[in-house]
Motif scaffolding. Structure first.
Motif, PDB file in Angstrom:
ATOM      1  N   VAL A  48       1.705 -50.334  -3.292  1.00 48.32           N
ATOM      2  CA  VAL A  48       0.320 -50.819  -2.655  1.00 48.32           C
ATOM      3  C   VAL A  48       0.277 -52.331  -2.927  1.00 48.32           C
ATOM      4  O   VAL A  48       0.056 -53.086  -1.908  1.00 48.32           O
ATOM      5  N   VAL A  63      -2.054 -52.374   3.806  1.00 49.24           N
ATOM      6  CA  VAL A  63      -3.335 -52.635   3.182  1.00 49.24           C
ATOM      7  C   VAL A  63      -3.776 -53.925   3.269  1.00 49.24           C
ATOM      8  O   VAL A  63      -4.886 -54.261   2.904  1.00 49.24           O
ATOM      9  N   PHE A  67      -7.457 -54.279   1.025  1.00 50.92           N
ATOM     10  CA  PHE A  67      -7.371 -54.152  -0.403  1.00 50.92           C
ATOM     11  C   PHE A  67      -7.147 -55.431  -1.303  1.00 50.92           C
ATOM     12  O   PHE A  67      -6.556 -56.425  -0.756  1.00 50.92           O
ATOM     13  N   MET A  82     -10.713 -51.594  -2.924  1.00 55.58           N
ATOM     14  CA  MET A  82     -10.088 -51.042  -1.494  1.00 55.58           C
ATOM     15  C   MET A  82     -11.592 -50.835  -0.549  1.00 55.58           C
ATOM     16  O   MET A  82     -12.505 -50.178  -0.891  1.00 55.58           O
ATOM     17  N   ASP A  89      -5.412 -43.607   4.138  1.00 54.76           N
ATOM     18  CA  ASP A  89      -5.161 -44.172   2.663  1.00 54.76           C
ATOM     19  C   ASP A  89      -5.225 -43.116   1.643  1.00 54.76           C
ATOM     20  O   ASP A  89      -5.311 -43.063   0.323  1.00 54.76           O
TER      21      ASP A  89
END
Length: 120
Positions: A48, A63, A67, A82, A89
């Motif tokens: 991520v 993301v 994020f 986040m 997600d």
């Protein structure tokens, strides 16, 4: 050895926010990069976000803009903020401490994971 403890997961509605924390202890000197991975049901584990000891940051395309990975060196803690969470997600999020300079291979130490569920 490096020990990692994640926290901050939970159940949120779409569009909501969560902040994950990963506290590291042990052989902190051996860590080159700290990263967050996630594994959704019936999906492969994916990277991520990652931050290296030199401050380089990379995000998964899915993301980016939502994020943010950061760290507090004094607390040996890495965070994942986040925002604008989506149902996709939803996953177990794992913290990783990688001693190598080639990140993304899933080497090093792992936390036990924290569940993030995004659902209305």
């Amino acid at each position: 050895q490096v020990q990692l403890v994640e926290s901050g997961g939970g159940l949120v509605q779409p569009g909501g926010s969560l902040r994950l924390s990963c506290a590291a202890s042990g052989s902190i000197f051996s860590i080159y990069a700290m990263g967050w991975y996630r594994q959704a049901p019936e999906k492969q584990r994916e990277l991520v976000a990652v931050i290296t000891s030199g401050g380089r940051i990379d995000y998964a395309d899915s993301v980016k803009g939502r994020f943010t990975i950061s760290r507090d060196n004094a607390k040996n803690t890495v965070y994942l903020q986040m925002n604008s969470l989506k149902p996709e997600d939803t996953a177990v999020y794992y913290c990783n401490a990688d001693p190598t300079r080639i990140v993304g291979r899933g080497l090093g130490s792992w936390g036990q994971g924290t569940q993030v569920t995004v659902s209305s």
